[in-house]
Motif scaffolding. Structure first.
Motif, PDB file in Angstrom:
ATOM      1  N   PRO A   5       0.686  -1.354   0.146  1.00 40.94           N
ATOM      2  CA  PRO A   5       0.346  -0.032  -0.061  1.00 40.94           C
ATOM      3  C   PRO A   5       0.747   1.159   0.085  1.00 40.94           C
ATOM      4  O   PRO A   5       0.894   2.133  -0.759  1.00 40.94           O
ATOM      5  CB  PRO A   5      -1.016  -0.185   1.328  1.00 40.94           C
ATOM      6  N   ASN A   6       2.084   1.388   0.702  1.00 43.20           N
ATOM      7  CA  ASN A   6       3.076   2.636   0.464  1.00 43.20           C
ATOM      8  C   ASN A   6       3.561   3.015  -0.348  1.00 43.20           C
ATOM      9  O   ASN A   6       3.301   4.094  -1.224  1.00 43.20           O
ATOM     10  CB  ASN A   6       3.922   2.567   2.298  1.00 43.20           C
ATOM     11  N   GLN A   7       3.760   1.014  -0.869  1.00 40.78           N
ATOM     12  CA  GLN A   7       4.755   1.341  -2.408  1.00 40.78           C
ATOM     13  C   GLN A   7       3.560   2.395  -3.730  1.00 40.78           C
ATOM     14  O   GLN A   7       3.386   2.818  -4.648  1.00 40.78           O
ATOM     15  CB  GLN A   7       4.999   0.717  -3.013  1.00 40.78           C
ATOM     16  N   ILE A   8       1.942   1.827  -3.573  1.00 34.00           N
ATOM     17  CA  ILE A   8       1.134   2.615  -3.864  1.00 34.00           C
ATOM     18  C   ILE A   8       0.969   3.958  -4.400  1.00 34.00           C
ATOM     19  O   ILE A   8       0.793   4.892  -4.790  1.00 34.00           O
ATOM     20  CB  ILE A   8      -0.076   2.165  -3.906  1.00 34.00           C
ATOM     21  N   THR A   9       1.244   4.475  -3.029  1.00 36.18           N
ATOM     22  CA  THR A   9       0.727   5.528  -2.684  1.00 36.18           C
ATOM     23  C   THR A   9       1.926   6.207  -2.798  1.00 36.18           C
ATOM     24  O   THR A   9       1.878   7.035  -3.239  1.00 36.18           O
ATOM     25  CB  THR A   9       0.762   5.962  -0.769  1.00 36.18           C
ATOM     26  N   LEU A  10       3.364   6.074  -2.610  1.00 35.50           N
ATOM     27  CA  LEU A  10       4.308   6.806  -3.309  1.00 35.50           C
ATOM     28  C   LEU A  10       4.560   6.708  -4.804  1.00 35.50           C
ATOM     29  O   LEU A  10       4.851   8.224  -5.080  1.00 35.50           O
ATOM     30  CB  LEU A  10       5.698   6.015  -2.972  1.00 35.50           C
ATOM     31  N   PHE A  11       3.811   5.622  -5.368  1.00 33.16           N
ATOM     32  CA  PHE A  11       3.907   6.023  -7.105  1.00 33.16           C
ATOM     33  C   PHE A  11       2.614   6.599  -7.225  1.00 33.16           C
ATOM     34  O   PHE A  11       2.633   7.795  -8.261  1.00 33.16           O
ATOM     35  CB  PHE A  11       3.436   4.797  -7.621  1.00 33.16           C
ATOM     36  N   LEU A  47      -7.111   1.724  -4.380  1.00 34.75           N
ATOM     37  CA  LEU A  47      -6.802   0.335  -3.824  1.00 34.75           C
ATOM     38  C   LEU A  47      -5.646   0.082  -2.682  1.00 34.75           C
ATOM     39  O   LEU A  47      -5.402  -0.472  -2.126  1.00 34.75           O
ATOM     40  CB  LEU A  47      -6.219   0.343  -5.342  1.00 34.75           C
ATOM     41  N   ASP A  48      -5.514   1.789  -2.091  1.00 29.86           N
ATOM     42  CA  ASP A  48      -3.908   1.080  -1.339  1.00 29.86           C
ATOM     43  C   ASP A  48      -4.377   1.301   0.248  1.00 29.86           C
ATOM     44  O   ASP A  48      -4.228   0.687   0.825  1.00 29.86           O
ATOM     45  CB  ASP A  48      -3.133   2.688  -1.331  1.00 29.86           C
ATOM     46  N   GLY A  49      -5.796   1.854   0.137  1.00 30.13           N
ATOM     47  CA  GLY A  49      -6.555   1.775   1.167  1.00 30.13           C
ATOM     48  C   GLY A  49      -7.225   0.152   1.143  1.00 30.13           C
ATOM     49  O   GLY A  49      -7.464  -0.400   2.477  1.00 30.13           O
ATOM     50  N   TYR A  50      -7.793  -0.372   0.759  1.00 28.43           N
ATOM     51  CA  TYR A  50      -8.280  -1.312   0.863  1.00 28.43           C
ATOM     52  C   TYR A  50      -7.407  -2.815   0.910  1.00 28.43           C
ATOM     53  O   TYR A  50      -7.298  -3.562   1.475  1.00 28.43           O
ATOM     54  CB  TYR A  50      -8.290  -1.629  -0.517  1.00 28.43           C
TER      55      TYR A  50
END
Length: 193
Positions: A5-11, A47-50
């Motif tokens: 999730p953190n990688q998606i947020t950084l993306f 998606l990152d929250g899910y």
């Protein structure tokens, strides 16, 4: 810290300069390209929250960086829309939405310092505000000036732009409403000092 999730947020944060560059490219598809990037960012936010909940990968870093990524992307889009349309009825709501985000962030920080962050936790109305805001922003970024062929209907661009304006103004009303609601919830603690 390096959870999925953190990688998606950084993306999503990395997408911000790409989004801005594509929006200003001198090509015919720049608005649609910027719309697609913003849409990808909106989907990645959900998606990152899910995934954080599903994979049990919630973290303090994620709780910090996720709203930062959201606010950076939305503020960037609102500033670009205000500059692109250059009319008060787009610019004033953009400023209201940006000011609300700053106000609520500060309010949440203050309430967290008092151990009462849940007092200003995201409400259902706040989620509706976000949904309307995303739909309105995406439509205003895209600005389709051609009919959109879909499986059953052929949507004239006027209808799509009308829907974008409608969502944008609904988001503005909900922005003010939720800000007042959060402020009212926090007021007893604010006036006690």
């Amino acid at each position: 810290m390096w959870t999925i999730p953190n990688q998606i947020t950084l993306f999503r944060i990395v997408l911000i300069p790409v989004f801005i560059i594509v929006f200003y490219l001198p090509v015919s598809w720049s608005n649609f390209g910027a719309f697609a990037i913003f849409w990808l960012a909106a989907v990645s936010d959900a998606l990152d929250g899910y995934l954080a909940r599903k994979l049990n990968q919630s973290s303090a870093f994620g709780a910090f960086i996720d709203p930062v990524a959201d606010k950076l992307m939305v503020a960037s889009a609102l500033i670009m829309i205000a500059e692109d349309y250059a009319v008060w009825w787009i610019s004033v709501p953009a400023m209201i939405m940006i000011a609300r985000e700053i106000f609520i962030s500060a309010l949440r920080e203050l309430m967290s310092s008092k151990g009462k962050r849940d007092t200003v936790a995201v409400s259902t109305l706040g989620k509706y505000k976000t949904a309307a805001q995303m739909l309105g922003i995406m439509g205003l970024i895209w600005q389709p000036d051609y009919d959109i062929p879909l499986i059953v209907f052929n949507f004239p661009h006027e209808i799509l732009m009308g829907a974008a304006y409608l969502f944008y103004f609904i988001a503005t009303v909900l922005t003010v409403s939720t800000m007042m609601s959060y402020f009212k919830a926090a007021w007893p603690d604010l006036k006690s000092e």
